[in-house]
Scaffold this motif. Structure first.
Motif, short mmCIF file in Angstrom:
data_model
loop_
_atom_site.label_atom_id
_atom_site.label_comp_id
_atom_site.label_asym_id
_atom_site.label_seq_id
_atom_site.Cartn_x
_atom_site.Cartn_y
_atom_site.Cartn_z
N PRO A 88 42.51 44.20 39.74
CA PRO A 88 42.10 43.54 38.50
C PRO A 88 43.29 43.38 37.55
O PRO A 88 44.19 44.22 37.52
CB PRO A 88 41.05 44.49 37.90
N GLU A 89 43.29 42.29 36.80
CA GLU A 89 44.36 42.08 35.82
C GLU A 89 44.08 42.88 34.56
O GLU A 89 44.98 43.22 33.80
CB GLU A 89 44.48 40.58 35.50
N GLU A 90 42.82 43.16 34.33
CA GLU A 90 42.43 43.93 33.16
C GLU A 90 41.17 44.68 33.53
O GLU A 90 40.47 44.29 34.46
CB GLU A 90 42.10 42.97 32.01
N GLY A 91 40.85 45.71 32.77
CA GLY A 91 39.58 46.39 32.99
C GLY A 91 39.75 47.75 33.65
O GLY A 91 40.81 48.08 34.16
N GLU A 92 38.67 48.53 33.59
CA GLU A 92 38.72 49.89 34.10
C GLU A 92 37.53 50.18 35.01
O GLU A 92 36.46 49.59 34.85
CB GLU A 92 38.68 50.88 32.94
N ILE A 93 37.77 51.08 35.96
CA ILE A 93 36.70 51.50 36.86
C ILE A 93 36.57 53.02 36.77
O ILE A 93 37.57 53.73 36.81
CB ILE A 93 37.02 51.09 38.31
N PHE A 94 35.34 53.50 36.60
CA PHE A 94 35.09 54.93 36.56
C PHE A 94 34.17 55.32 37.69
O PHE A 94 33.16 54.66 37.93
CB PHE A 94 34.41 55.33 35.24
N ILE A 95 34.54 56.39 38.38
CA ILE A 95 33.64 56.91 39.42
C ILE A 95 33.22 58.31 39.00
O ILE A 95 34.07 59.15 38.74
CB ILE A 95 34.36 56.95 40.77
N LYS A 96 31.93 58.55 38.95
CA LYS A 96 31.38 59.81 38.45
C LYS A 96 32.07 60.20 37.14
O LYS A 96 32.47 61.35 36.97
CB LYS A 96 31.56 60.92 39.49
N GLY A 97 32.27 59.23 36.27
CA GLY A 97 32.82 59.52 34.95
C GLY A 97 34.32 59.62 34.89
O GLY A 97 34.90 59.72 33.82
N LYS A 98 34.98 59.59 36.06
CA LYS A 98 36.43 59.73 36.05
C LYS A 98 37.09 58.37 36.28
O LYS A 98 36.71 57.62 37.16
CB LYS A 98 36.87 60.71 37.16
#
Ligand code: ATP
Ligand code: MG
Lengths: 318, 506
Positions: free
Chosen positions: B308-318
């Motif tokens: 992704p050029e921008e943005g965030e991914i969280f797995i189980k809050g991390k």
């Protein structure tokens, strides 16, 4: 609905080439009994070792598919031989020199891998560059003259033998076993087949495609380094002109042995058998007193015929 | 009624299977005939035989009462038999015209390999063909730039350029959206009015009931039933295909747990324009939208195919960085991709090798030495579980029927035991019975505490399986709709999927 048919999938692909090898050997032996002298068989074994070692490396590279190929081994034989000779004649111990040479040739593989994976330059071009550069560098180092006076302990690498079998043949067997294990019994081997079969799907399955490709070039580089050392020991000198066209024989050996140029398919045993056929041809032509002018003509034709037969065989089996 | 094509006692064996077992087959003039049956029933093989791609082991074929023997597809073309295969086969690097007239180029004067081709002539003829089927792209467009539906139109043009009497269409709708299917059906009905017979294959019962005049059912290589449209019902049809009753869309109670995946403001080129959503354990999150809405691309960002050029991914809050599918797999994410041939399978490798590919690290000794026994065990387990029809697990995947190949892709990812599973069009080309099985399996995965994302262009599938539905339009999420009581309607989803809600809001 689901029946188990164990092993029915494993047809023995190398059988054809092995039969070809044995028939050619028998044919030559009948026409010239001197073919079977220990001296000649040892010479043949040494030649098979060189082509076989190169063919194994080439097989790994080609199997990764996407048009991957390594054109550098022939020139690398000259360059590593010359470098080894230079080091040894400048007081560097034999073992240290050998290790440095192997590290260097793996480094060249990394260089190829870097261009191919990071910069996406076609392997054909990158290794064609090395083909020229390495040949040129050998001439620069030697100024055109062979480097002589190698320590006798080093010469044993080619000229020594154990229970009558030349050391290069032992090296081929050892490397062959290791590489065969890598190819057939490890995750790396399966990943290599996957990358060669369908790079995109391999990536979607979590295969680190770039690392696989990188490793294949490192293996090929390493194999060229080993072959370079053996050839230098055979000639007792560092020769800038040696090994020319060997890369093509390596590629031909791989293909005769069943490696698919589009990737995904190939075997270590097959490459060794392929290399044996080509080496035997050289040997047979000498044994049968064919004029040297004809050697290249015959070998070229045999390569085309052998590969064509193999393609036809595959088509019939479907 | 005139019989255009008639085949008698067609038999075709492959190692380990009788794909087509003594089938009689007839096509009447100007009819729309559906050929249906389970995955691996032999539909594609029969079609390949009738169109010259494969030669039968025995049996005979007649066209307009004249006995023929097709050595190649060209022979079949010349007798007026055209085909659009299950896997589209266009040259992507050529233009529409070039594809339509590939190997039958119009030349000035006599036709030899080196004659000059008459581009104007081919262009105008292609234009004409395109307009008869109401396609809206230019003849000189590169095929690689077209959508799947448009590519299909090119295949139809190609078939029409041969002035066919019969066109075989092997699962033409499996990769199309509802509106595209509607358009295709219009074309098919129009062809019928012009006296061309259509043989149509599909696994969607509604489509078959809507379009056919007559239906032939195959099972295990044999023709088991024939019916006219007016005699066919859903139940009767399914029973003929499967040989038993099928239970649809199981109701499983769900109670969504903690958030397992959260995505914030993902952006990538002009395809994904700021996407945010969360996925909980125990739920199936449906993704609806038109083709090009950015659903697949969004999932590719989560799975590390693209960054992704921008943005965030969280797995189980991390917060996590996913740079490659390898990273995603390590985080226990699995993606069942939409294009099985390109992304899902290594066709040259065996069924077993494909299934175990993502699990290798876990079932190998010391993490790098293969364990053949363990691989076979895993593969066998899933071959049985998904009823993959193959004579042995070492069969090369290429030799399996389309639907069974799709099952391999499913097996490959179900066997990894991932926490988060992303299905991209999971039942594409899968027969009714197996589809019901897969639906059940997807619900069970959710019940067992996994988070499941499912992209589908089949609205009934979305409506029946999802607990919540994310609707996307042109790279944005236009709505996230609750469906815990299965109260959503197709209209509601279509409204958001066509971007209308967006227009109202702005
Ligand atoms: N080239 C081949 N080699 C071996 N087996 C094959 C080959 N092609 C097809 N088969 C087998 O023949 C059977 C019929 O396959 P076919 O593709 O005709 O099924 P289908 O009815 O079209 O199924 P689907 O709905 O999944 O497309 C299957 O069991 C398949 O595995
Ligand atoms: Mg099919």
């Amino acid at each position: 609905m689901f029946r188990k048919k164990e092993n029915s999938h494993r047809s023995f692909k190398e059988l054809g080439p092995i039969i070809a090898f044995l028939s050619l050997a028998a044919f030559t032996a009948v026409l010239n009994p001197r073919f079977l002298t220990p001296f000649n068989l040892q010479t043949l074994g040494r030649q098979i070792a060189i082509f076989g070692i190169l063919a194994i490396g080439e097989t790994f590279v080609i199997m990764a598919g996407g048009g991957a190929i390594d054109l550098s081994p022939g020139s690398m034989i000259a360059l590593t031989g010359v470098m080894a000779a230079w080091l040894m004649t400048h007081g560097v111990p034999v073992s240290v020199s050998a290790l440095l040479i192997l590290a260097f040739s793996i480094g060249v593989g990394v260089w190829h891998g870097f261009f191919v994976t990071r910069l996406e330059v076609p392997a054909f071009i990158v290794t064609l560059g090395t083909l020229t550069i390495a040949r040129g560098m050998s001439a620069v180092i030697t100024r055109g003259w062979p480097i002589i006076g190698l320590p006798s302990s080093f010469l044993k690498l080619d000229q020594g033998s154990i229970i009558g079998i030349p050391i290069p043949v032992w090296i081929l067997v050892l490397l062959g076993l290791i590489m065969d294990f890598f190819l057939r019994k490890t995750i790396f081997g399966k990943h290599l087949r996957a990358v060669g079969g369908n790079e995109t799907a391999a990536r979607f399955s979590g295969v680190n495609v770039n690392r696989v490709r990188m490793i294949t070039f490192m293996i090929s580089g390493f194999m060229a380094g080993i072959a370079g050392l053996i050839v230098a020991a055979r000639l007792s000198q560092g020769q800038p002109g040696v090994g020319s066209m060997y890369e093509l024989y390596a590629i031909a050996s791989a293909v005769i042995g069943g490696t698919s140029l589009t990737g995904g398919e190939g075997s270590v045993l097959g490459s060794i058998v392929g290399a044996s056929i080509i080496s035997l041809l050289w040997n047979a032509l000498v044994m049968l007193n064919v004029s040297t002018y004809w050697h290249n003509v015959v070998i070229g034709m045999v390569i085309v015929v052998a590969v064509t037969l193999d393609v036809l065989r595959k088509r019939i089996r479907g | 009624m005139k019989t255009v094509l008639r085949a008698r006692k067609i038999l075709k064996r492959f190692p380990g299977v009788v794909a087509v077992n003594g089938v009689d087959f007839e096509v009447y003039e100007g009819e729309i005939l559906s050929l249906v049956g389970e995955n691996g029933a032999g539909k594609s093989t029969l079609i390949k035989i009738l169109t010259g791609v494969l030669q039968p082991d025995s049996g005979e074929i007649e066209v307009m009462g004249e006995k023929v023997s097709f050595k190649s597809p060209l022979d079949a073309f010349s007798k007026g038999i055209s085909v659009i295969h299950q896997e589209l086969s266009l040259a992507e690097n050529l233009t529409v015209v070039e594809n339509v007239f590939l190997a039958s180029e119009v030349t000035r004067g006599r036709r030899t390999l080196f004659s000059r081709v008459s581009m104007e002539e081919m262009n105008s003829r292609t234009k004409e063909l395109l307009s008869t089927i109401k396609a809206r792209f230019e003849p000189d467009t590169l095929v690689s730039k077209l959508t799947t539906a448009e590519k299909q139109m090119v295949e139809i043009c190609k078939a029409l350029s041969k002035k066919p009497k019969v066109i075989f269409m092997d699962e033409p709708t499996s990769a199309l959206t509802i509106s595209e299917v509607k358009a295709l059906f219009e074309v098919i009905r129009d062809l019928k009015r012009r006296g061309i017979s259509i043989v149509f294959v599909s696994h969607r019962i509604e489509e078959i009931l809507e379009i056919s005049d007559r239906i032939i059912v195959m099972r295990d290589g044999k023709r088991v039933a024939t019916m006219n449209r007016k005699d066919a019902t859903v139940d009767y049809l399914i029973k003929a295909m499967v040989g038993r009753e099928v239970e649809f869309f199981p109701r499983v109670d769900t109670n969504p747990g903690e958030v397992i995946l959260e995505v914030r403001n993902l952006k990538w080129r002009d395809r994904v324009k700021g996407v945010s959503f969360e996925l909980r354990r125990g739920e199936v999150l449906g993704f609806a939208g038109l083709v090009g809405a950015g659903r697949t691309e969004t999932m590719h960002l989560i799975f590390g195919i693209e960054e992704p050029e921008e943005g965030e991914i969280f797995i189980k809050g991390k917060k996590v960085e996913i740079r490659s599918p390898r990273d995603a797999i390590k985080l226990n994410i699995g993606l069942i991709p939409e294009d099985r041939k390109l992304q899902g399978l290594i066709l040259t490798m065996s069924v077993k090798d494909n299934i175990v590919m993502p699990s290798l690290r876990h079932i190998s000794n010391f993490g790098w030495i293969l364990n053949e026994r363990a691989e076979e065990k895993l593969a066998e387990e899933y071959v049985n579980l998904l009823k993959i029809k193959t004579p042995f697990i070492h069969q090369i995947s290429e030799n399996l029927s389309g639907g069974n190949q799709q099952k391999i892709v499913l097996a490959k990812w179900l066997s990894t035991n991932s926490d988060i599973l992303i299905f991209d069009e999971p039942t594409k080309g899968i027969d009714v019975a197996t589809k019901a099985e897969i639906h059940k399996m997807i619900r069970e995965l959710a019940s067992s505490g996994k988070g499941v994302i499912m992209i589908s262009s089949e609205l009934p599938e979305i409506l029946n399986l999802s607990d919540r539905v994310v609707v996307m339009w042109e790279g944005r999420i236009t709505a996230i709709l609750d469906n815990s009581n299965r109260q959503l309607t197709q209209e509601e989803i279509m409204y958001h999927a066509s971007g209308q809600s967006k227009k109202v809001m702005v």
